[in-house]
Design a protein around this motif. Structure first.
Motif, PDB file in Angstrom:
ATOM      1  N   PHE A  92     -10.447  13.385  18.550  1.00  0.00           N
ATOM      2  CA  PHE A  92      -9.985  12.682  17.352  1.00  0.00           C
ATOM      3  C   PHE A  92     -11.057  11.687  16.928  1.00  0.00           C
ATOM      4  O   PHE A  92     -11.204  10.612  17.504  1.00  0.00           O
ATOM      5  CB  PHE A  92      -8.668  11.964  17.633  1.00  0.00           C
ATOM      6  N   ASN A  93     -11.822  12.052  15.923  1.00  0.00           N
ATOM      7  CA  ASN A  93     -12.944  11.204  15.519  1.00  0.00           C
ATOM      8  C   ASN A  93     -13.155  11.221  14.001  1.00  0.00           C
ATOM      9  O   ASN A  93     -14.230  11.585  13.529  1.00  0.00           O
ATOM     10  CB  ASN A  93     -14.234  11.650  16.233  1.00  0.00           C
ATOM     11  N   PRO A  94     -12.135  10.836  13.232  1.00  0.00           N
ATOM     12  CA  PRO A  94     -12.320  10.794  11.773  1.00  0.00           C
ATOM     13  C   PRO A  94     -13.343   9.726  11.394  1.00  0.00           C
ATOM     14  O   PRO A  94     -13.559   8.752  12.111  1.00  0.00           O
ATOM     15  CB  PRO A  94     -10.924  10.439  11.256  1.00  0.00           C
ATOM     16  N   ASP A  95     -13.970   9.941  10.253  1.00  0.00           N
ATOM     17  CA  ASP A  95     -14.913   8.947   9.739  1.00  0.00           C
ATOM     18  C   ASP A  95     -14.201   7.818   9.023  1.00  0.00           C
ATOM     19  O   ASP A  95     -14.772   6.737   8.837  1.00  0.00           O
ATOM     20  CB  ASP A  95     -15.901   9.626   8.786  1.00  0.00           C
ATOM     21  N   LEU A  96     -12.947   8.057   8.624  1.00  0.00           N
ATOM     22  CA  LEU A  96     -12.180   7.028   7.921  1.00  0.00           C
ATOM     23  C   LEU A  96     -10.696   7.327   8.094  1.00  0.00           C
ATOM     24  O   LEU A  96     -10.272   8.483   8.060  1.00  0.00           O
ATOM     25  CB  LEU A  96     -12.531   7.024   6.430  1.00  0.00           C
ATOM     26  N   MET A  97      -9.914   6.259   8.279  1.00  0.00           N
ATOM     27  CA  MET A  97      -8.460   6.366   8.353  1.00  0.00           C
ATOM     28  C   MET A  97      -7.847   5.751   7.105  1.00  0.00           C
ATOM     29  O   MET A  97      -8.199   4.624   6.729  1.00  0.00           O
ATOM     30  CB  MET A  97      -7.923   5.621   9.575  1.00  0.00           C
ATOM     31  N   LEU A  98      -6.933   6.473   6.470  1.00  0.00           N
ATOM     32  CA  LEU A  98      -6.097   5.916   5.410  1.00  0.00           C
ATOM     33  C   LEU A  98      -4.722   5.655   6.007  1.00  0.00           C
ATOM     34  O   LEU A  98      -4.092   6.583   6.515  1.00  0.00           O
ATOM     35  CB  LEU A  98      -5.947   6.899   4.254  1.00  0.00           C
ATOM     36  N   ILE A  99      -4.268   4.415   5.950  1.00  0.00           N
ATOM     37  CA  ILE A  99      -3.030   4.046   6.633  1.00  0.00           C
ATOM     38  C   ILE A  99      -2.090   3.305   5.697  1.00  0.00           C
ATOM     39  O   ILE A  99      -2.512   2.452   4.911  1.00  0.00           O
ATOM     40  CB  ILE A  99      -3.326   3.174   7.877  1.00  0.00           C
ATOM     41  N   ASN A 100      -0.811   3.648   5.817  1.00  0.00           N
ATOM     42  CA  ASN A 100       0.247   2.893   5.143  1.00  0.00           C
ATOM     43  C   ASN A 100       1.501   2.904   5.992  1.00  0.00           C
ATOM     44  O   ASN A 100       1.830   3.904   6.631  1.00  0.00           O
ATOM     45  CB  ASN A 100       0.582   3.479   3.772  1.00  0.00           C
ATOM     46  N   ILE A 138     -13.489   3.268  14.467  1.00  0.00           N
ATOM     47  CA  ILE A 138     -13.027   4.054  13.323  1.00  0.00           C
ATOM     48  C   ILE A 138     -12.654   3.107  12.190  1.00  0.00           C
ATOM     49  O   ILE A 138     -11.698   2.332  12.325  1.00  0.00           O
ATOM     50  CB  ILE A 138     -11.814   4.925  13.697  1.00  0.00           C
ATOM     51  N   PRO A 139     -13.361   3.134  11.079  1.00  0.00           N
ATOM     52  CA  PRO A 139     -13.003   2.253   9.958  1.00  0.00           C
ATOM     53  C   PRO A 139     -11.710   2.709   9.301  1.00  0.00           C
ATOM     54  O   PRO A 139     -11.340   3.892   9.358  1.00  0.00           O
ATOM     55  CB  PRO A 139     -14.185   2.396   8.998  1.00  0.00           C
ATOM     56  N   MET A 140     -11.017   1.757   8.682  1.00  0.00           N
ATOM     57  CA  MET A 140      -9.751   2.072   8.032  1.00  0.00           C
ATOM     58  C   MET A 140      -9.704   1.513   6.625  1.00  0.00           C
ATOM     59  O   MET A 140     -10.414   0.561   6.275  1.00  0.00           O
ATOM     60  CB  MET A 140      -8.566   1.530   8.840  1.00  0.00           C
ATOM     61  N   VAL A 141      -8.860   2.131   5.815  1.00  0.00           N
ATOM     62  CA  VAL A 141      -8.505   1.629   4.490  1.00  0.00           C
ATOM     63  C   VAL A 141      -6.990   1.510   4.456  1.00  0.00           C
ATOM     64  O   VAL A 141      -6.274   2.425   4.887  1.00  0.00           O
ATOM     65  CB  VAL A 141      -9.001   2.573   3.375  1.00  0.00           C
ATOM     66  N   TRP A 142      -6.501   0.397   3.977  1.00  0.00           N
ATOM     67  CA  TRP A 142      -5.058   0.165   3.879  1.00  0.00           C
ATOM     68  C   TRP A 142      -4.579   0.522   2.482  1.00  0.00           C
ATOM     69  O   TRP A 142      -5.217   0.171   1.488  1.00  0.00           O
ATOM     70  CB  TRP A 142      -4.735  -1.293   4.175  1.00  0.00           C
ATOM     71  N   ILE A 143      -3.439   1.225   2.404  1.00  0.00           N
ATOM     72  CA  ILE A 143      -2.819   1.551   1.127  1.00  0.00           C
ATOM     73  C   ILE A 143      -1.566   0.699   0.967  1.00  0.00           C
ATOM     74  O   ILE A 143      -0.641   0.781   1.783  1.00  0.00           O
ATOM     75  CB  ILE A 143      -2.467   3.042   1.038  1.00  0.00           C
ATOM     76  N   ARG A 144      -1.534  -0.124  -0.069  1.00  0.00           N
ATOM     77  CA  ARG A 144      -0.390  -1.007  -0.287  1.00  0.00           C
ATOM     78  C   ARG A 144       0.854  -0.186  -0.624  1.00  0.00           C
ATOM     79  O   ARG A 144       0.799   0.784  -1.377  1.00  0.00           O
ATOM     80  CB  ARG A 144      -0.676  -2.015  -1.406  1.00  0.00           C
ATOM     81  N   THR A 145       1.972  -0.587  -0.066  1.00  0.00           N
ATOM     82  CA  THR A 145       3.205   0.180  -0.147  1.00  0.00           C
ATOM     83  C   THR A 145       3.734   0.263  -1.583  1.00  0.00           C
ATOM     84  O   THR A 145       3.741  -0.732  -2.317  1.00  0.00           O
ATOM     85  CB  THR A 145       4.266  -0.442   0.772  1.00  0.00           C
ATOM     86  N   THR A 146       4.179   1.442  -1.932  1.00  0.00           N
ATOM     87  CA  THR A 146       4.630   1.727  -3.299  1.00  0.00           C
ATOM     88  C   THR A 146       5.957   1.039  -3.625  1.00  0.00           C
ATOM     89  O   THR A 146       6.708   0.662  -2.737  1.00  0.00           O
ATOM     90  CB  THR A 146       4.758   3.244  -3.503  1.00  0.00           C
ATOM     91  N   PRO A 147       6.260   0.891  -4.928  1.00  0.00           N
ATOM     92  CA  PRO A 147       7.414   0.097  -5.364  1.00  0.00           C
ATOM     93  C   PRO A 147       8.765   0.695  -4.972  1.00  0.00           C
ATOM     94  O   PRO A 147       8.892   1.886  -4.681  1.00  0.00           O
ATOM     95  CB  PRO A 147       7.267   0.064  -6.889  1.00  0.00           C
ATOM     96  N   VAL A 148       9.768  -0.175  -5.007  1.00  0.00           N
ATOM     97  CA  VAL A 148      11.166   0.203  -4.795  1.00  0.00           C
ATOM     98  C   VAL A 148      11.958  -0.228  -6.024  1.00  0.00           C
ATOM     99  O   VAL A 148      11.837  -1.362  -6.479  1.00  0.00           O
ATOM    100  CB  VAL A 148      11.747  -0.478  -3.538  1.00  0.00           C
ATOM    101  N   ASP A 149      12.759   0.692  -6.557  1.00  0.00           N
ATOM    102  CA  ASP A 149      13.678   0.366  -7.650  1.00  0.00           C
ATOM    103  C   ASP A 149      15.015   0.005  -7.012  1.00  0.00           C
ATOM    104  O   ASP A 149      15.797   0.873  -6.633  1.00  0.00           O
ATOM    105  CB  ASP A 149      13.812   1.578  -8.572  1.00  0.00           C
ATOM    106  N   ASP A 150      15.276  -1.302  -6.883  1.00  0.00           N
ATOM    107  CA  ASP A 150      16.493  -1.771  -6.194  1.00  0.00           C
ATOM    108  C   ASP A 150      17.768  -1.112  -6.704  1.00  0.00           C
ATOM    109  O   ASP A 150      18.586  -0.614  -5.934  1.00  0.00           O
ATOM    110  CB  ASP A 150      16.659  -3.287  -6.373  1.00  0.00           C
TER     111      ASP A 150
END
Length: 230
Positions: A92-100, A138-150
């Motif tokens: 397991f050796n990705p060049d980049l992780m996208l995480i949310n 392993i470098p990472m990029v964070w993805i901000r969590t998408t909206p919620v319609d209450d």
């Protein structure tokens, strides 16, 4: 005899051409069901610039998007546990992780009012996720969590609630954790809000057009990320 020689020549050309093909960087995605739904579009848009991979089903049924399993990364504790397991795999050796993670963390008990992952634990989990990847290089990029319609969400979901106010607080904590560690962030939350109305197909998931736009936004970020590398 001439055709045999020509075939051999073509084989040599194909071999040499293959040797000169650039090795594409690998990006690995782990996130909630939102990432599962924009994922096919993202893989398509990254073709030729990145090798796309993500958390897979591995034989587990991930059809119930409200109860994460398989490809669904779930809450921050589940993401952390998954990554701890992956760190034991030398392949397991990705060049980049996208995480949310966030939508499952803010699930609120109808009777208890308690969050699935409280805010302090959420912060700790995000810090541990970062430190685990940093230790492995392993470098990472964070993805901000998408909206919620209450209104739509809580009128149609009886097993738990979600609140946009909670999401804003959890996103703010993630902003603090990752900005202090110089982790790039993709603001999928703001981008999705700016797309307008009639985005949802149920209490939190988006229609196909929105998924495609989300994927294009992320792909644009990733290709710019490559261009900015020294």
């Amino acid at each position: 005899m001439r055709s045999i020689k020509l075939s051999g020549f073509l084989l040599i050309i194909c071999f040499l051409t293959g040797m000169n093909k650039p090795v594409l960087p690998k990006v690995f995605v782990i996130g909630d069901s939102i990432s599962m739904q924009y994922g096919p579009y993202l893989e398509q848009y990254l073709n030729g610039s990145w090798v796309y991979d993500r958390k897979r089903d591995d034989g587990m049924n991930s059809a119930n998007l409200d109860n994460p399993a398989g490809a669904n990364g779930g809450d921050s504790g589940m993401v952390l546990d998954y990554l701890r397991q992956k760190m034991n795999d030398p392949a397991f050796n990705p060049d980049l992780m996208l995480i949310n993670c966030g939508l499952h963390d803010i699930k609120t008990g109808v009777n208890t009012g308690e969050r699935q992952i409280n805010l302090d634990q959420y912060r700790d989990n995000l810090e541990d996720i970062h430190d685990l990847l940093e230790e492995r290089g392993i470098p990472m990029v964070w993805i901000r969590t998408t909206p919620v319609d209450d209104e739509q969400h809580n009128a149609n979901q009886r097993s738990f609630y979600r609140y946009a106010a909670d999401l804003a607080i959890y996103n703010a904590v993630a902003d603090e954790v990752f900005s202090s560690r110089d982790v790039p962030m993709i603001d999928l939350h703001r981008f999705t809000l700016n797309l307008g109305e009639n985005l949802y197909i149920d209490h939190v998931h988006f229609n196909e057009e929105t998924r495609a736009r989300q994927a294009a936004f992320i792909a644009g970020f990733l290709n710019q990320y490559l261009n900015d590398l020294p």
